[in-house]
Design an enzyme around this catalytic site. Structure first.
Site, mmCIF file in Angstrom:
data_model
loop_
_atom_site.group_PDB
_atom_site.id
_atom_site.type_symbol
_atom_site.label_atom_id
_atom_site.label_comp_id
_atom_site.label_asym_id
_atom_site.label_seq_id
_atom_site.Cartn_x
_atom_site.Cartn_y
_atom_site.Cartn_z
ATOM 1 C CB SER A 95 -0.965 -0.042 1.190
ATOM 2 O OG SER A 95 -1.995 0.900 1.049
ATOM 3 C CG ASP A 226 -6.728 -3.186 -3.011
ATOM 4 O OD1 ASP A 226 -7.329 -2.301 -2.365
ATOM 5 O OD2 ASP A 226 -5.499 -3.383 -2.915
ATOM 6 C CG HIS A 255 -5.586 -2.647 0.581
ATOM 7 N ND1 HIS A 255 -4.844 -2.280 -0.521
ATOM 8 C CD2 HIS A 255 -5.077 -1.924 1.624
ATOM 9 C CE1 HIS A 255 -3.943 -1.380 -0.174
ATOM 10 N NE2 HIS A 255 -4.057 -1.153 1.120
#
Length: 275
Positions: A95, A226, A255
């Site tokens: 991320s 995600d 995610h």
């Protein structure tokens, strides 16, 4: 507790376990090195040296009121690598941490510092919608995060992991309360100012030119469910910008797949590292 101090006086917390090929893990917003528990233990037991730090303003590092942007994040990583004398590392970012890896490798990865890079559910090339990035996420979404953070950070840090981060909001999802609590605990350890600033850093930083500069092999991993960093405007674009990239799309995974599906992710990481 292991910490070192960078040039502006910020203390950076880090873990450095084991010996062998160094793997450096970069966490997402608003978490800490603890988010890599499943990977740190797996690779430590495989004979690797595993390193993870708490980004400035996050976890056990100083709760900074400035420097909460990608250039400084990358410089902090470079300082940590110099402090530990690390060469030939494989940098793995999730991320926001994927953005940090991208900026670090592009700027500091030469001279044998970096062997490979991995981007997992990562924010590059750029998240926010604009004329140049029409498929991006509208700025209003990130403004909403900022407003919720300022109003009641503790509640936001329940709502995000209980909902879209792990896709626990999907019908029939197996909700893991311990995972939600762990996310909340990590988030509340950090500083609200740094977390607020980091929303701009992860959403508005354009990594396009950084991706083009990277010479080492890059493994890009992304779940197609995600809900935080939509795959179409992230991995599918990044994989076209790097010179030596491999893309793997994980059907139905969220995610936070490094936690919910650590068995799958760890084995694929191991295969890439050994290749």
């Amino acid at each position: 507790m292991s910490t070192f101090t960078v040039k502006d006086g910020t203390e950076i917390f880090y873990k450095d376990w084991g010996k062998g090929q160094p793997l450096v893990f970069h966490h997402g917003w608003p978490l800490s090195a603890d988010d890599w528990d499943a990977q740190m233990m797996f690779f430590l037991n495989k004979g690797y040296r595993v390193i993870a730090h708490d980004r400035r303003g996050h976890g056990r590092s100083s709760q900074t009121d400035d420097g909460n942007e990608m250039d400084t994040y990358a410089a902090d990583v470079a300082a940590l690598m110099d402090h530990l004398g690390i060469k030939g590392a494989i940098h793995i970012g999730h991320s926001t941490g994927g953005g940090e890896v991208t900026r670090y490798v592009a700027r500091y990865g030469g001279g044998g510092r970096v062997a490979k890079a991995v981007l997992i559910g990562a924010v590059p090339p750029v998240m926010v919608k604009s004329d140049k990035n029409p498929g991006g996420t509208p700025l209003e979404v990130f403004d909403g995060y900022r407003a919720a953070l300022a109003a009641n950070r503790a509640q936001l840090y329940v709502d995000v992991p209980a909902g879209p981060f792990y896709s626990f909001n999907r019908p029939g999802a197996k909700v893991l309360q311990g995972v939600i609590d762990h996310w909340w605990r990590q988030g509340m350890m950090g500083g609200i100012k740094a977390h607020y600033d980091c929303i701009k850093a992860f959403s508005e930083t354009d990594f396009t030119e950084d991706l083009k500069k990277i010479e080492c092999p890059v493994f890009i991993m992304h779940g197609d469910d995600d809900q935080i960093v939509p795959i179409a405007d992230a991995a599918l674009l990044s994989s076209k910008l790097v010179k030596n990239g491999t893309l793997k799309v994980y059907q139905g995974l969220p995610h936070g797949m490094c936690t919910t599906h650590a068995d799958i992710i760890n084995e694929d990481l191991l295969a890439f590292i050994r290749k």
